[in-house]
Design a protein around this motif. Structure first.
Motif, PDB file in Angstrom:
ATOM      1  N   TYR A  82      27.388   5.675  17.737  1.00 31.65           N
ATOM      2  CA  TYR A  82      27.030   4.357  18.313  1.00 31.65           C
ATOM      3  C   TYR A  82      27.308   4.304  19.610  1.00 31.65           C
ATOM      4  O   TYR A  82      27.866   4.918  20.425  1.00 31.65           O
ATOM      5  CB  TYR A  82      28.147   3.525  17.646  1.00 31.65           C
ATOM      6  N   LEU A  83      26.447   3.660  20.372  1.00 36.77           N
ATOM      7  CA  LEU A  83      26.759   3.039  21.844  1.00 36.77           C
ATOM      8  C   LEU A  83      26.833   1.569  22.020  1.00 36.77           C
ATOM      9  O   LEU A  83      25.908   0.994  21.760  1.00 36.77           O
ATOM     10  CB  LEU A  83      25.361   3.690  22.573  1.00 36.77           C
ATOM     11  N   GLN A  84      28.101   1.085  22.465  1.00 39.72           N
ATOM     12  CA  GLN A  84      28.486   0.020  22.556  1.00 39.72           C
ATOM     13  C   GLN A  84      28.079  -0.293  24.423  1.00 39.72           C
ATOM     14  O   GLN A  84      28.565   0.497  24.890  1.00 39.72           O
ATOM     15  CB  GLN A  84      29.803  -0.355  22.271  1.00 39.72           C
ATOM     16  N   MET A  85      27.020  -1.255  24.366  1.00 39.53           N
ATOM     17  CA  MET A  85      26.685  -1.534  25.465  1.00 39.53           C
ATOM     18  C   MET A  85      27.166  -3.033  26.065  1.00 39.53           C
ATOM     19  O   MET A  85      26.723  -4.018  25.346  1.00 39.53           O
ATOM     20  CB  MET A  85      25.197  -1.452  25.660  1.00 39.53           C
ATOM     21  N   ASP A  86      28.276  -3.214  26.804  1.00 40.35           N
ATOM     22  CA  ASP A  86      28.424  -4.368  27.544  1.00 40.35           C
ATOM     23  C   ASP A  86      27.800  -4.819  28.856  1.00 40.35           C
ATOM     24  O   ASP A  86      27.644  -3.676  29.654  1.00 40.35           O
ATOM     25  CB  ASP A  86      29.996  -4.537  27.526  1.00 40.35           C
ATOM     26  N   SER A  87      28.320  -6.072  29.494  1.00 44.78           N
ATOM     27  CA  SER A  87      27.915  -6.282  30.658  1.00 44.78           C
ATOM     28  C   SER A  87      26.484  -5.773  30.981  1.00 44.78           C
ATOM     29  O   SER A  87      26.259  -5.433  32.164  1.00 44.78           O
ATOM     30  CB  SER A  87      28.674  -5.904  31.536  1.00 44.78           C
ATOM     31  N   LEU A  88      25.428  -5.928  30.243  1.00 40.82           N
ATOM     32  CA  LEU A  88      24.191  -5.633  30.391  1.00 40.82           C
ATOM     33  C   LEU A  88      23.497  -5.945  31.546  1.00 40.82           C
ATOM     34  O   LEU A  88      23.727  -7.106  31.895  1.00 40.82           O
ATOM     35  CB  LEU A  88      23.367  -5.778  29.022  1.00 40.82           C
ATOM     36  N   LYS A  89      22.667  -5.339  32.119  1.00 37.48           N
ATOM     37  CA  LYS A  89      21.707  -5.502  33.262  1.00 37.48           C
ATOM     38  C   LYS A  89      20.500  -5.487  32.997  1.00 37.48           C
ATOM     39  O   LYS A  89      20.101  -4.671  32.283  1.00 37.48           O
ATOM     40  CB  LYS A  89      22.280  -4.795  34.641  1.00 37.48           C
ATOM     41  N   PRO A  90      19.592  -6.140  33.816  1.00 41.41           N
ATOM     42  CA  PRO A  90      18.171  -6.034  33.698  1.00 41.41           C
ATOM     43  C   PRO A  90      17.601  -4.571  33.952  1.00 41.41           C
ATOM     44  O   PRO A  90      16.837  -3.950  33.255  1.00 41.41           O
ATOM     45  CB  PRO A  90      17.497  -6.870  34.638  1.00 41.41           C
ATOM     46  N   GLU A  91      18.186  -3.778  34.577  1.00 42.29           N
ATOM     47  CA  GLU A  91      18.070  -2.617  34.992  1.00 42.29           C
ATOM     48  C   GLU A  91      18.389  -1.489  33.762  1.00 42.29           C
ATOM     49  O   GLU A  91      18.189  -0.438  33.830  1.00 42.29           O
ATOM     50  CB  GLU A  91      18.617  -2.021  36.201  1.00 42.29           C
ATOM     51  N   ASP A  92      19.080  -2.068  32.628  1.00 44.26           N
ATOM     52  CA  ASP A  92      19.419  -1.391  31.526  1.00 44.26           C
ATOM     53  C   ASP A  92      18.453  -1.256  30.675  1.00 44.26           C
ATOM     54  O   ASP A  92      18.068  -0.760  29.454  1.00 44.26           O
ATOM     55  CB  ASP A  92      20.431  -1.673  30.818  1.00 44.26           C
ATOM     56  N   THR A  93      17.191  -2.348  30.957  1.00 45.82           N
ATOM     57  CA  THR A  93      16.078  -2.285  30.124  1.00 45.82           C
ATOM     58  C   THR A  93      15.432  -0.761  29.955  1.00 45.82           C
ATOM     59  O   THR A  93      15.023  -0.349  30.928  1.00 45.82           O
ATOM     60  CB  THR A  93      14.981  -3.280  30.602  1.00 45.82           C
ATOM     61  N   ALA A  94      15.233  -0.578  28.637  1.00 47.50           N
ATOM     62  CA  ALA A  94      14.835   0.992  28.378  1.00 47.50           C
ATOM     63  C   ALA A  94      14.500   1.320  26.933  1.00 47.50           C
ATOM     64  O   ALA A  94      15.122   0.629  26.319  1.00 47.50           O
ATOM     65  CB  ALA A  94      15.395   2.121  29.111  1.00 47.50           C
ATOM     66  N   VAL A  95      14.172   2.374  26.710  1.00 45.83           N
ATOM     67  CA  VAL A  95      13.812   2.988  25.053  1.00 45.83           C
ATOM     68  C   VAL A  95      15.090   3.795  25.248  1.00 45.83           C
ATOM     69  O   VAL A  95      15.424   4.820  26.020  1.00 45.83           O
ATOM     70  CB  VAL A  95      12.648   3.772  24.953  1.00 45.83           C
ATOM     71  N   TYR A  96      15.981   3.574  24.223  1.00 47.18           N
ATOM     72  CA  TYR A  96      17.253   4.592  24.100  1.00 47.18           C
ATOM     73  C   TYR A  96      17.022   5.375  23.070  1.00 47.18           C
ATOM     74  O   TYR A  96      16.628   5.046  21.928  1.00 47.18           O
ATOM     75  CB  TYR A  96      18.330   3.521  23.787  1.00 47.18           C
ATOM     76  N   PHE A  97      17.145   6.688  23.355  1.00 44.01           N
ATOM     77  CA  PHE A  97      17.105   7.666  22.347  1.00 44.01           C
ATOM     78  C   PHE A  97      18.585   8.707  22.128  1.00 44.01           C
ATOM     79  O   PHE A  97      19.425   8.608  22.939  1.00 44.01           O
ATOM     80  CB  PHE A  97      16.306   8.892  22.768  1.00 44.01           C
ATOM     81  N   CYS A  98      18.581   8.990  20.800  1.00 45.04           N
ATOM     82  CA  CYS A  98      19.712   9.642  20.623  1.00 45.04           C
ATOM     83  C   CYS A  98      19.194  11.149  20.276  1.00 45.04           C
ATOM     84  O   CYS A  98      18.118  11.346  20.001  1.00 45.04           O
ATOM     85  CB  CYS A  98      20.665   9.293  19.359  1.00 45.04           C
ATOM     86  N   ALA A  99      20.177  12.217  20.619  1.00 43.67           N
ATOM     87  CA  ALA A  99      19.511  13.608  20.482  1.00 43.67           C
ATOM     88  C   ALA A  99      21.041  14.496  20.163  1.00 43.67           C
ATOM     89  O   ALA A  99      22.058  14.058  20.536  1.00 43.67           O
ATOM     90  CB  ALA A  99      19.080  13.957  21.992  1.00 43.67           C
ATOM     91  N   ALA A 100      20.669  15.589  19.406  1.00 42.68           N
ATOM     92  CA  ALA A 100      21.481  16.489  19.229  1.00 42.68           C
ATOM     93  C   ALA A 100      21.610  17.745  19.541  1.00 42.68           C
ATOM     94  O   ALA A 100      20.404  18.340  19.913  1.00 42.68           O
ATOM     95  CB  ALA A 100      21.755  16.533  17.834  1.00 42.68           C
ATOM     96  N   ASP A 101      22.624  18.252  20.113  1.00 45.68           N
ATOM     97  CA  ASP A 101      22.684  19.584  20.799  1.00 45.68           C
ATOM     98  C   ASP A 101      23.657  20.565  19.650  1.00 45.68           C
ATOM     99  O   ASP A 101      24.806  20.415  19.565  1.00 45.68           O
ATOM    100  CB  ASP A 101      23.495  19.477  22.308  1.00 45.68           C
ATOM    101  N   SER A 102      22.734  21.400  19.056  1.00 45.11           N
ATOM    102  CA  SER A 102      23.501  22.298  17.960  1.00 45.11           C
ATOM    103  C   SER A 102      24.275  23.354  18.472  1.00 45.11           C
ATOM    104  O   SER A 102      24.856  23.974  17.875  1.00 45.11           O
ATOM    105  CB  SER A 102      22.225  22.717  17.059  1.00 45.11           C
ATOM    106  N   THR A 103      24.231  23.622  19.912  1.00 37.91           N
ATOM    107  CA  THR A 103      25.024  24.703  20.513  1.00 37.91           C
ATOM    108  C   THR A 103      25.645  24.216  21.795  1.00 37.91           C
ATOM    109  O   THR A 103      25.334  24.741  22.734  1.00 37.91           O
ATOM    110  CB  THR A 103      24.107  25.829  20.995  1.00 37.91           C
ATOM    111  N   PRO A 104      26.555  23.210  21.622  1.00 41.69           N
ATOM    112  CA  PRO A 104      27.134  22.555  22.871  1.00 41.69           C
ATOM    113  C   PRO A 104      27.996  23.611  23.754  1.00 41.69           C
ATOM    114  O   PRO A 104      28.423  24.643  23.077  1.00 41.69           O
ATOM    115  CB  PRO A 104      28.019  21.335  22.251  1.00 41.69           C
TER     116      PRO A 104
END
Length: 129
Positions: A82-104
């Motif tokens: 999850y990504l909890q986003m508080d105090s959002l600003k207009p500059e936070d407008t975007a497409v949000y992606f999650c991604a996985a790193d299999s070899t961190p």
């Protein structure tokens, strides 16, 4: 092939909150690093947060642009991040992606996009002023 699906995007007023979620298709991500990235119109995609486990420790990384406002969390049983986003600003407008790193990398996770092999399709977050 691991699949990631984001949800929870939408329209919110500046100062408001929104939580986006990412669910994985397989349990193999349990020990992988999961990152959140975003891409605003006309801008490059940027890494904003990641989470991983190192032994008994949970590591969190935040980009300066979201530090103190966004919180990443993970439910290993439900294969959710999850990504909890508080105090959002207009500059936070975007497409949000999650991604996985299999070899961190050892220790803390990275916001280097090149490390992330598996990506979701993205969810739109729009913050109105």
């Amino acid at each position: 092939q691991v699949q990631l699906v984001e949800s929870g995007g939408g329209l919110v007023q500046a100062g408001g909150s929104l939580r986006v979620s990412c669910v994985a298709s397989e349990d193999t991500i349990r020990n992988w690093a999961i990152g959140w990235f975003r891409q605003a119109p006309g801008k490059e995609r940027e890494g904003i947060s990641c989470i991983n486990y190192s032994g008994s420790r949970t590591n969190y990384v935040y980009a300066d642009s979201v530090k103190g406002r966004f919180t990443i969390s993970r439910d290993k049983v439900k294969k959710m991040v999850y990504l909890q986003m508080d105090s959002l600003k207009p500059e936070d407008t975007a497409v949000y992606f999650c991604a996985a790193d299999s070899t961190p990398p050892p220790g803390i996770c990275s916001l280097d996009q090149g490390r992330y092999r598996f990506w979701g399709q993205g969810t739109q977050v729009t913050v109105s002023s």
